[in-house]
Design an enzyme around this catalytic site. Structure first.
Site, mmCIF file in Angstrom:
data_model
loop_
_atom_site.group_PDB
_atom_site.id
_atom_site.type_symbol
_atom_site.label_atom_id
_atom_site.label_comp_id
_atom_site.label_asym_id
_atom_site.label_seq_id
_atom_site.Cartn_x
_atom_site.Cartn_y
_atom_site.Cartn_z
ATOM 1 N N LYS A 235 4.291 -34.479 7.651
ATOM 2 C CA LYS A 235 4.843 -34.258 8.992
ATOM 3 C C LYS A 235 3.726 -34.404 10.023
ATOM 4 O O LYS A 235 2.753 -33.652 9.990
ATOM 5 C CB LYS A 235 5.469 -32.857 9.088
ATOM 6 C CG LYS A 235 5.829 -32.411 10.512
ATOM 7 C CD LYS A 235 6.484 -31.029 10.556
ATOM 8 C CE LYS A 235 6.696 -30.540 11.988
ATOM 9 N NZ LYS A 235 7.282 -29.184 12.068
ATOM 10 N N ASP A 240 4.422 -29.927 19.250
ATOM 11 C CA ASP A 240 5.817 -29.495 19.110
ATOM 12 C C ASP A 240 6.163 -28.492 20.204
ATOM 13 O O ASP A 240 5.939 -27.293 20.066
ATOM 14 C CB ASP A 240 6.036 -28.872 17.719
ATOM 15 C CG ASP A 240 7.491 -28.461 17.500
ATOM 16 O OD1 ASP A 240 8.342 -28.841 18.325
ATOM 17 O OD2 ASP A 240 7.755 -27.782 16.479
ATOM 18 N N LYS A 247 10.334 -24.015 23.060
ATOM 19 C CA LYS A 247 9.693 -22.822 22.520
ATOM 20 C C LYS A 247 9.192 -21.928 23.658
ATOM 21 O O LYS A 247 8.896 -22.433 24.740
ATOM 22 C CB LYS A 247 8.474 -23.233 21.667
ATOM 23 C CG LYS A 247 8.786 -23.811 20.310
ATOM 24 C CD LYS A 247 7.484 -24.181 19.592
ATOM 25 C CE LYS A 247 7.729 -24.841 18.250
ATOM 26 N NZ LYS A 247 8.361 -23.976 17.252
ATOM 27 N N ASP A 258 0.794 -29.095 14.587
ATOM 28 C CA ASP A 258 2.025 -29.381 13.846
ATOM 29 C C ASP A 258 1.953 -30.710 13.088
ATOM 30 O O ASP A 258 2.966 -31.230 12.626
ATOM 31 C CB ASP A 258 3.220 -29.357 14.817
ATOM 32 C CG ASP A 258 4.503 -28.926 14.132
ATOM 33 O OD1 ASP A 258 4.432 -28.345 13.031
ATOM 34 O OD2 ASP A 258 5.585 -29.179 14.695
ATOM 35 N N ASP A 317 14.179 -28.069 17.940
ATOM 36 C CA ASP A 317 12.909 -27.549 17.430
ATOM 37 C C ASP A 317 12.825 -27.682 15.905
ATOM 38 O O ASP A 317 11.767 -27.478 15.321
ATOM 39 C CB ASP A 317 12.759 -26.076 17.852
ATOM 40 C CG ASP A 317 11.338 -25.571 17.735
ATOM 41 O OD1 ASP A 317 10.432 -26.416 17.535
ATOM 42 O OD2 ASP A 317 11.131 -24.350 17.847
ATOM 43 N N GLU A 319 12.546 -30.286 14.210
ATOM 44 C CA GLU A 319 12.284 -31.726 14.287
ATOM 45 C C GLU A 319 11.506 -32.258 13.091
ATOM 46 O O GLU A 319 11.610 -33.422 12.735
ATOM 47 C CB GLU A 319 11.513 -32.056 15.585
ATOM 48 C CG GLU A 319 9.992 -31.860 15.549
ATOM 49 C CD GLU A 319 9.547 -30.427 15.235
ATOM 50 O OE1 GLU A 319 10.329 -29.499 15.484
ATOM 51 O OE2 GLU A 319 8.422 -30.245 14.740
ATOM 52 N N ARG A 321 11.789 -31.663 9.880
ATOM 53 C CA ARG A 321 12.644 -32.085 8.770
ATOM 54 C C ARG A 321 13.288 -33.435 9.057
ATOM 55 O O ARG A 321 13.625 -34.174 8.145
ATOM 56 C CB ARG A 321 13.683 -30.995 8.489
ATOM 57 C CG ARG A 321 14.634 -30.728 9.608
ATOM 58 C CD ARG A 321 15.375 -29.403 9.441
ATOM 59 N NE ARG A 321 14.521 -28.250 9.736
ATOM 60 C CZ ARG A 321 14.907 -26.985 9.638
ATOM 61 N NH1 ARG A 321 16.113 -26.690 9.221
ATOM 62 N NH2 ARG A 321 14.076 -26.000 9.922
HETATM 63 N N1 BES Z 1 6.523 -26.540 13.921
HETATM 64 C C1 BES Z 1 7.490 -25.521 13.771
HETATM 65 C C2 BES Z 1 7.153 -24.547 12.647
HETATM 66 C C3 BES Z 1 5.917 -23.717 12.795
HETATM 67 C C4 BES Z 1 5.997 -22.437 13.275
HETATM 68 C C5 BES Z 1 4.690 -24.209 12.413
HETATM 69 C C6 BES Z 1 4.851 -21.662 13.372
HETATM 70 C C7 BES Z 1 3.553 -23.442 12.534
HETATM 71 C C8 BES Z 1 3.628 -22.156 12.990
HETATM 72 C C9 BES Z 1 8.861 -26.117 13.461
HETATM 73 O O1 BES Z 1 9.096 -27.392 13.957
HETATM 74 C C10 BES Z 1 9.880 -25.211 14.050
HETATM 75 O O2 BES Z 1 9.876 -25.032 15.224
HETATM 76 N N2 BES Z 1 10.719 -24.636 13.217
HETATM 77 C C11 BES Z 1 11.731 -23.744 13.637
HETATM 78 C C12 BES Z 1 13.034 -24.205 13.017
HETATM 79 C C13 BES Z 1 14.244 -23.534 13.539
HETATM 80 C C14 BES Z 1 14.513 -23.932 14.955
HETATM 81 C C15 BES Z 1 15.415 -23.923 12.674
HETATM 82 C C16 BES Z 1 11.370 -22.342 13.142
HETATM 83 O O3 BES Z 1 10.877 -22.219 12.025
HETATM 84 O O4 BES Z 1 11.535 -21.404 13.907
HETATM 85 ZN ZN ZN Z 2 7.387 -28.559 14.233
HETATM 86 ZN ZN ZN Z 3 9.818 -27.404 15.942
#
Ligand code: BES
Ligand code: ZN
Ligand code: ZN
Length: 470
Positions: A235, A240, A247, A258, A317, A319, A321
Site C-alpha cells: 500500500k 491519507d 480525518k 501511509d 478513508d 482507501e 484496501r
Molecule cells: N491509513 C489508515 C489506517 C491507519 C490508521 C494507519 C492509523 C496508521 C495509523 C487507513 O486508510 C484508514 O483510515 N482506515 C480506517 C478504515 C475505516 C474508515 C473503515 C480506519 O482504520 O479507521
Molecule cells: Zn490509509
Molecule cells: Zn484511510
C-alpha cells in the site's frame, strides 16, 4: 561504513566487548581492570580505557531471549558514542553467533540513520571501518548485515519523507533508481496506462490529488528457469487525508507514513537483488494520494476495479484496501506467484488490537502463518494472527455493487479489511496479508516525534529465504 574481519583483537586500539548477562568472566582477558561495575544487562554499556588510552566499550547483550534484538544494543551504543570514535572500531565477535554478528552490523548501520534530511544544516558523517574478530569467514554475514542495514535506513528515509516531496511519482523514480543500481527491472505505470489496463480502484483513490497515482512493478529474476516464487504487494498512499470522509486534524501529519507497506516492498526487492538470491521476486506498489478536492471520489460512489468487481464506497478513508485490491488482482492474473504477500498500514483497528509490538497477520495457510510467526520472533519483528472466518463476509455485502469497502460498523476493522482483500485474491492458497499500521511508524528514543521503524525488511526477507531457498 566498511566491515571486515580478522582473527585476533588488537587490544591497543578501540574495541567493543559484548558481554552476556552476569558473564563478565567470559571476557576477563580483554578487560583493563579486574572488576568493572557492569553486569551485562541488555543494552547497557560502560566505557573503560586501556593502557594507551584506547576505548573499550563493554556492551551488555543480556540473556538468550535478547539475541533476536541484539541490533538495538549496538545501535544505541554507536548512536550515543560515535562522535568520540575515530575512523575504525573493532568488535570482539568470537562469542557471537553468525545471526548475532549480522544483527550487530544492522545495528551499527541503523545508528547512522539521520532523520534530518530536510534540515539545512546536515550532520557530518565520517567514514567508519569496523573489524569483527572471528576465526571463521564472516564475509557473507557482514555483507548481509550491511545491505540489510542500508536498506532499512533507505526505507526509513522514505517513510519519514514529507508528503509534498514523496508523491506517487517520486516513489516511481525512487524505484527506477534502485532498479538501476541493484540490477532488476522496474516498470512504472502512469495514469494513461493505468486506465488502459483497468486499475480503476487505484485511479479512483487518486482522483482528488494533483499528484497522480502510479503502479510500480519491480521484477527481480535470480533464477531464469523458475516460476515466480513470491509477489509482494504494498500500500503506497503517500498521504491519507481520509478523502471526503476526512480525518480529524490531530496527528494528521503522521498520515505521510501511509506508504509503509510500499516501502517494505521496495526495500525487500532491492535487498534481495543486492544479495543476488537465486529466486524470483516481484514487488508491486500501488501508490496514490488520498486528497480532498472537487474531483475526489465520494462515499456512495460505485467504482470499478482491475478484477471487474464493482465496489460501493462507504468511506473514502478505507482507501488502502481499494488500491491493494487492484494490486492483488493484477498479481493473481499476471504474475501467478507461489506466495502472494501484501503489506499495508491498513487499519486503526489493528493498532487498537495489537498496539505497537506486533503486526496483524491474516492468512488461510496454516504453514505460512506458522513460519512467519517463527521468523517474527527470530528477527524481533513479530506478527499475531487474527481471524479470517467466513462469518465476517456478510459485513461486506452491498445492495448496489459486488462488494462494499466498509461495513459501516466500527467492529473487527482489521479482519473486515482483510476479508475485503481476500475477495480479490481468487482464493490464492498461499496468500498472506500483514497489517503493519501499528508497527511501521511510532515513537522511539531516537526522535522527538513519531518516525519510521524499518519494520518488515528483516521479516519478509528472512521469510522469503526460508520458503524458497530451504
Ligand atoms: N491509513 C489508515 C489506517 C491507519 C490508521 C494507519 C492509523 C496508521 C495509523 C487507513 O486508510 C484508514 O483510515 N482506515 C480506517 C478504515 C475505516 C474508515 C473503515 C480506519 O482504520 O479507521
Ligand atoms: Zn490509509
Ligand atoms: Zn484511510
Amino acid at each position: 561504513m566498511v566491515y571486515n574481519y580478522k582473527n585476533t583483537l588488537d587490544t591497543s586500539k578501540d574495541y567493543i566487548l559484548p558481554c552476556r548477562k552476569d558473564q563478565l568472566e567470559d571476557v576477563k582477558s580483554f578487560l583493563p581492570i579486574e572488576n568493572p561495575d557492569f553486569d551485562g544487562s541488555f543494552s547497557t554499556y560502560q566505557l573503560l580505557y586501556g593502557k594507551g588510552g584506547n576505548r573499550i566499550y563493554l556492551l551488555g547483550i543480556g540473556e538468550d531471549k535478547h539475541s533476536a534484538q541484539i541490533e538495538a544494543a549496538f545501535r544505541k551504543l554507536c548512536f550515543d558514542t560515535k562522535k568520540y570514535w575515530g575512523k575504525s572500531m573493532q568488535v570482539y565477535a568470537n562469542d557471537l553467533s553468525k545471526d548475532e554478528v549480522r544483527k550487530a552490523v544492522i545495528g551499527l548501520e541503523m545508528a547512522h540513520y539521520t532523520i534530518g534530511e530536510f534540515r539545512s544544516k546536515k550532520e557530518k558523517q565520517t567514514k567508519l571501518s569496523v573489524t569483527f574478530t572471528s576465526t571463521s569467514s564472516l564475509k557473507i554475514i557482514l555483507d548481509e548485515g550491511k545491505y540489510t542495514g542500508e536498506t532499512i535506513n533507505k526505507i526509513k528515509a522514505l517513510v519519514d519523507a514529507p508528503p509534498n516531496i514523496k508523491t506517487p511519482e517520486f516513489l516511481g523514480k525512487w524505484a527506477q533508481k534502485s532498479a538501476e543500481s541493484a540490477k532488476y527491472k522496474c516498470t512504472v505505470l502512469k495514469p494513461a496506462e493505468l486506465k488502459k489496463q483497468g486499475f480503476e480502484a487505484v485511479l479512483s483513490v487518486g482522483k482528488g490529488s494533483i499528484n497522480k497515482p502510479v503502479v510500480i512493478i519491480n521484477e527481480y529474476k535470480g533464477n531464469k528457469n523458475k516460476k515466480i516464487d513470491v509477489c509482494l504487494v504494498g500500500k503506497g498512499i503517500t498521504f491519507d487525508s481520509g478523502g471526503l470522509s476526512i480525518k480529524p486534524s490531530t496527528n494528521l501529519h503522521y498520515m505521510k507514513s501511509d506508504m509503509g507497506g510500499a516501502a517494505v516492498v521496495l526495500g525487500v526487492v532491492e535487498l534481495i537483488a543486492k544479495l543476488k538470491l537465486n529466486i524470483n521476486v516481484t514487488g508491486i506498489v500501488c501508490s496514490a494520494e488520498n486528497a480532498v478536492d472537487a474531483e475526489s471520489y465520494r462515499p456512495g460512489d460505485v467504482i470499478n476495479s482491475y478484477s471487474g468487481k464493482t465496489i460501493e464506497i462507504i468511506d473514502t478513508d478505507a482507501e488502502g484496501r481499494l488500491v491493494l485490491a487492484d494490486g492483488l488482482s493484477y498479481a493473481v492474473k499476471n504474475i501467478k506467484p507461489e506466495y502472494l504477500i501484501d503489506l499495508a498500514t491498513l487499519t486503526g483497528s489493528v493498532v487498537r488490537t495489537l498496539g505497537y509490538h506486533a503486526a496483524g497477520m491474516f492468512t488461510n495457510n496454516a504453514d505460512l502463518a506458522e513460519t512467519t510467526s517463527k521468523i517474527g520472533y527470530k528477527v524481533h519483528e513479530r506478527v499475531w494472527q487474527l481471524p479470517m472466518f467466513e462469518d465476517y463476509e456478510s459485513d461486506l455485502h452491498s445492495d448496489v455493487a459486488d462488494i462494499r469497502n466498509f461495513s459501516g460498523n466500527p467492529l473487527a476493522g482489521a479482519t473486515n479489511a482483510a476479508k475485503f482483500l481476500e475477495a480479490f485474491t481468487e482464493d490464492h492458497d498461499k496468500w498472506m496479508h500483514l497489517d503493519i499500521a501499528g508497527v511501521s511508524f511510532g515513537s522511539s528514543s531516537y526522535a522527538k516525534m513519531k518516525s519510521a521503524s524499518g519494520y518488515g525488511i528483516q521479516l519478509i526477507t528472512e521469510l522469503i529465504k526460508e520458503k524458497t531457498l530451504k
